[in-house]
Every structure is written in C-alpha cells, then in structure tokens.
Design a protein around this motif. Structure first.
Motif, PDB file in Angstrom:
ATOM      1  N   ILE A   1      14.091   6.729   0.048  1.00  0.00           N
ATOM      2  CA  ILE A   1      12.837   7.161  -0.597  1.00  0.00           C
ATOM      3  C   ILE A   1      11.637   6.605   0.181  1.00  0.00           C
ATOM      4  CG2 ILE A   1      11.392   6.759  -2.657  1.00  0.00           C
ATOM      5  CD1 ILE A   1      13.993   7.043  -4.328  1.00  0.00           C
ATOM      6  N   HIS A   2      11.702   5.322   0.534  1.00  0.00           N
ATOM      7  CA  HIS A   2      10.583   4.735   1.280  1.00  0.00           C
ATOM      8  C   HIS A   2      10.400   5.410   2.643  1.00  0.00           C
ATOM      9  CE1 HIS A   2       7.782   2.046   3.143  1.00  0.00           C
ATOM     10  NE2 HIS A   2       8.591   2.072   4.193  1.00  0.00           N
ATOM     11  N   ASN A   3      11.504   5.565   3.406  1.00  0.00           N
ATOM     12  CA  ASN A   3      11.372   6.121   4.760  1.00  0.00           C
ATOM     13  C   ASN A   3      10.856   7.559   4.727  1.00  0.00           C
ATOM     14  OD1 ASN A   3      12.195   3.766   5.914  1.00  0.00           O
ATOM     15  ND2 ASN A   3      14.204   4.489   6.587  1.00  0.00           N
TER      16      ASN A   3
ATOM     17  N   GLY B   1       0.800  -1.229   0.000  1.00  0.00           N
ATOM     18  CA  GLY B   1       0.000   0.000   0.000  1.00  0.00           C
ATOM     19  C   GLY B   1       0.825   1.268   0.000  1.00  0.00           C
ATOM     20  N   CYS B   2       2.146   1.160   0.139  1.00  0.00           N
ATOM     21  CA  CYS B   2       2.968   2.371   0.108  1.00  0.00           C
ATOM     22  C   CYS B   2       3.121   2.826  -1.342  1.00  0.00           C
ATOM     23  CB  CYS B   2       4.344   2.099   0.722  1.00  0.00           C
ATOM     24  SG  CYS B   2       5.457   3.516   0.564  1.00  0.00           S
ATOM     25  N   PRO B   3       2.857   4.112  -1.611  1.00  0.00           N
ATOM     26  CA  PRO B   3       2.899   4.585  -3.007  1.00  0.00           C
ATOM     27  C   PRO B   3       4.308   4.974  -3.483  1.00  0.00           C
ATOM     28  CG  PRO B   3       2.208   6.366  -1.571  1.00  0.00           C
ATOM     29  CD  PRO B   3       2.443   5.164  -0.680  1.00  0.00           C
ATOM     30  N   CYS B   4       5.350   4.726  -2.680  1.00  0.00           N
ATOM     31  CA  CYS B   4       6.671   5.248  -3.047  1.00  0.00           C
ATOM     32  C   CYS B   4       7.271   4.490  -4.227  1.00  0.00           C
ATOM     33  CB  CYS B   4       7.607   5.229  -1.835  1.00  0.00           C
ATOM     34  SG  CYS B   4       8.497   3.689  -1.572  1.00  0.00           S
ATOM     35  N   TYR B   5       8.273   5.109  -4.845  1.00  0.00           N
ATOM     36  CA  TYR B   5       8.939   4.523  -6.013  1.00  0.00           C
ATOM     37  C   TYR B   5       9.541   3.155  -5.681  1.00  0.00           C
ATOM     38  CZ  TYR B   5      12.474   3.837  -9.617  1.00  0.00           C
ATOM     39  OH  TYR B   5      13.252   3.304 -10.610  1.00  0.00           O
ATOM     40  N   ALA B   6      10.143   3.031  -4.497  1.00  0.00           N
ATOM     41  CA  ALA B   6      10.769   1.760  -4.115  1.00  0.00           C
ATOM     42  C   ALA B   6       9.711   0.662  -4.006  1.00  0.00           C
ATOM     43  CB  ALA B   6      11.513   1.924  -2.789  1.00  0.00           C
ATOM     44  N   CYS B   7       8.593   0.959  -3.327  1.00  0.00           N
ATOM     45  CA  CYS B   7       7.561  -0.060  -3.115  1.00  0.00           C
ATOM     46  C   CYS B   7       6.806  -0.395  -4.409  1.00  0.00           C
ATOM     47  CB  CYS B   7       6.597   0.382  -2.015  1.00  0.00           C
ATOM     48  SG  CYS B   7       7.373   0.354  -0.387  1.00  0.00           S
ATOM     49  N   ARG B   8       6.702   0.572  -5.306  1.00  0.00           N
ATOM     50  CA  ARG B   8       6.018   0.306  -6.577  1.00  0.00           C
ATOM     51  C   ARG B   8       6.858  -0.583  -7.495  1.00  0.00           C
ATOM     52  NH1 ARG B   8       5.497   5.884  -7.163  1.00  0.00           N
ATOM     53  NH2 ARG B   8       6.606   5.739  -9.145  1.00  0.00           N
TER      54      ARG B   8
HETATM   55 ZN   LIG Z   1       7.511   2.583   0.187  1.00  0.00          ZN
END
Ligand SMILES: [Zn+2]
Length: 365
Positions: free
Chosen positions: A331-333, A300-307
């Motif tokens: 980026i995630h943090n 559910g995290c929209p960040c570049y790393a999680c995507r």
């Molecule tokens: Zn993330």
C-alpha cells in the motif's frame, strides 16, 4: 477505444489525459502489475485508495490459468478483479520468451510448454488477440518476439521483422473483432517497437508498426536508462508506453524523452521483501534499527500504512511472517509511485521538470 490528449509539455515531456471506457487516466502514469488478475496482497478498494489509476494483467498467466474462457464466463477481467478502472493486458510474448520451456518459434507463431503443467500451448497473433478480447482489458498488446539481451544482431533483426508481421496480423484480427462487435473496437491495440540496442533496427521497427496507425505504441526490449533518445521515433499524438521500467530515476529520464506510461513489478515485489520506497531513498524495514521506531514509513505520506502503523510494528509483522507486513508496504509503495507520478505531472504543467527531477534524483540516493 481510447482517446489521448496532450495537455501540457515541458521539453519533450508531456502531461496528458488517456480516456478509456473505464475512466480517465492522467499521464505520465505508473501501472502496477496484477499478473494473475490481482495486484498481490491488496484488494481493489485498497488499490483505489493508493491513487493507482490503471493496472496491468498478464495474458500469458491468465490464458494458462484459469483460462481466457473462464475469465470471460466470469464477466471479464474487470469483474473478476473487482476493479472498475482501466486495465491493460500484455500479449504474453514477453513471458513466452522468458518463462516458458521448450519454445519453438516460426513465422506463424510460437508453441511452448506451460511452466505450470508442461502442456503444449500455441500462441499466434490471432490467438493472442482472441485471448485478450475475452479478458476484456481496455488496452491490449500485439504479440511480439522478445529476443534475449545477448542475442546476435541477426537474431534481433529477424525478431524485428517477425514482430512487425505479427503486428499487422494482430491488427487484422483486432479489426475483425471490432466488426463483429458492430459498435467498433471497445479495446485499443498497441504495437510494440523492438530492435534491442541497434538504432537502425529500432528505427525500422518503429517505421513498420507506426505504418499500421495503431491507437498507441510501446517500447519493448529496452531496460534501464538506455536509448531513451530513440523513443521519440513514435508519433507524438499517441500514448508511448515503456514496458517493464519502474526505477524512479529511469521513469524521470524516460518522461523527459516523451514517454507516458510505465509498468514494473518493482514496488509490489520489493514490498513483499520489506523494502519501502521514499522520497529520500529505500528503507529495509527488517533492519534492527527499526525495532522500537515509532514513526511511520515516511513522514507526510497519506497512505493507510503510514497513517496507522509504526515502522516497528511493520518490522515485527515481517519477522513473524504475518501477511499484513507485505500488504502494508505494498500500500505504501503504490501510494509513493502514485504521488511520484502526480508530482511529475505537476512539474510538467509548471514547466519546471528538469529542476525538480534533479532535486528528486539527488534526494533518492
Ligand atoms: Zn505511506
């Protein structure tokens, strides 16, 4: 200068807007540390995408290297960093008292040896304002004396009085620059409350800096969770900034006491050590359990790393000492801290902060 408008309150907590020459900031806000004029490992474009609203840079580091006059020649800190959003610079006081060698403090200011090349450097309230004016941040901080945590009451009392005198001298130097600029102050000067764990000294410090009628006030020398109730001595119509605090749990406690702004190295430093913040606690991504993990750092995290990257790939980058590992977790943090403070603002607006804070704290065990 800055303009501060409280929009909603929930108990002592407030959701506000801080207007600066480089855009608006919704508070409570978390500022990542761009110590040497860069938030380590990420570009300003990546920073913007994480939802970061405002960054902090360190006058101490920048005055020693590359030098305030070099930054000014480049067009100021915003140009140097390629960041067009708001910036706050700290005065250098904290670093002088924590990093510098062979420090001599007197009423006029502090002389220290640079931790880079051993050169003798003088920092007075007037020099501190001159340096920060050249750097060109939107918010600048007064020079203060930060006694160590184990300092005697007598030493803390002396630091309170000296810091208050320095605040008055910083204000005068800042006013003089404002007059030179003709159009008034492009920058806002914040005072810093000191006093350690002594309630009466904190009250004395607050009284003296508030008498200077500054655009904002910071709380210095208080770390985790202690003394949040003492923060309300600072005026309600000015932004209140708790320096160096970034544990999500401590942010929640301080927001509940009426604090609006935070900075800390925690999300970026921990990212470089493969530690990710999530709504259900921290993940150590070097852990062998993630060797074949196809999931993102956090669902559910929209960040570049999680995507884009599975945990297993990020673990591999860290074990291979690839630069991308620290970049992705940073980026995630930073995205996590931006989402966390946004959720706090929504909870304040909904009048629901105590219940939500309890849920988040329980989840983050
Ligand atoms: Zn993330």
């Amino acid at each position: 200068m800055v303009e501060f408008t409280v929009q909603q309150t929930c108990g002592k907590a407030r959701a506000s807007v801080l207007r600066t020459a480089h855009g608006e900031v919704a508070t409570p806000v978390f500022m990542p540390c761009g110590t040497a004029g860069t938030v380590k490992g990420v570009t300003s474009a990546q920073l913007r995408e994480t939802g970061v609203q405002m960054v902090l840079a360190n006058a101490y580091h920048l005055m020693l290297r590359p030098g305030a006059e070099v930054v000014a020649a480049l067009g100021g800190l915003h140009r140097m960093m390629a960041w067009d959003g708001p910036i706050l610079t700290d005065s250098g006081g904290y670093q002088v008292f924590s990093l510098a060698q062979r420090r001599t403090v007197c009423d006029d200011g502090v002389t220290f040896q640079s931790h880079i090349d051993g050169a003798a450097v003088e920092l007075t309230p007037e020099i501190c304002i001159d340096v920060q004016v050249r750097l060109g941040a939107d918010i600048i901080m007064q020079l203060d004396e930060c006694p160590p945590g184990d300092a005697s009451r007598q030493d803390v009392a002396a630091a309170v009085r000296r810091s208050a005198d320095w605040a008055a001298r910083c204000r005068k130097a800042w006013e003089d620059f404002g007059r030179l600029a003709h159009s008034g102050h492009p920058q806002a000067l914040f005072g810093i409350q000191q006093g350690g764990v002594h309630a009466d000294l904190r009250a004395e410090s607050a009284k003296r800096i508030v008498a200077l009628d500054l655009p904002g006030y910071a709380i210095g020398g208080l770390s985790v969770g202690e003394g949040h109730d003492r923060m309300v001595q600072l005026p309600a119509d000015r932004p209140r900034y708790l320096m160096g605090v970034g544990e999500p749990r401590d942010i929640l406690a301080a927001v509940a006491s009426g604090v609006d702004m935070f900075d800390c190295v925690l999300p970026t430093r921990n990212a470089r050590n493969a530690q990710a913040f999530t709504w259900t606690g921290r993940l150590r991504l070097r852990n062998a359990a993630f060797t074949r993990d196809c999931g993102p750092i956090e669902d559910g995290c929209p960040c570049y790393a999680c995507r884009n990257f599975p945990r297993a790939a990020i673990r591999h980058y860290f074990l291979s000492e690839e630069m991308l590992g620290p970049t992705l977790v940073t980026i995630h943090n930073l995205t996590f801290f931006a989402r966390f403070t946004a959720a706090i603002r929504q909870a304040i607006a909904a009048g629901d902060l105590p219940r939500r804070a309890e849920q988040w704290s329980a989840g983050m065990v």
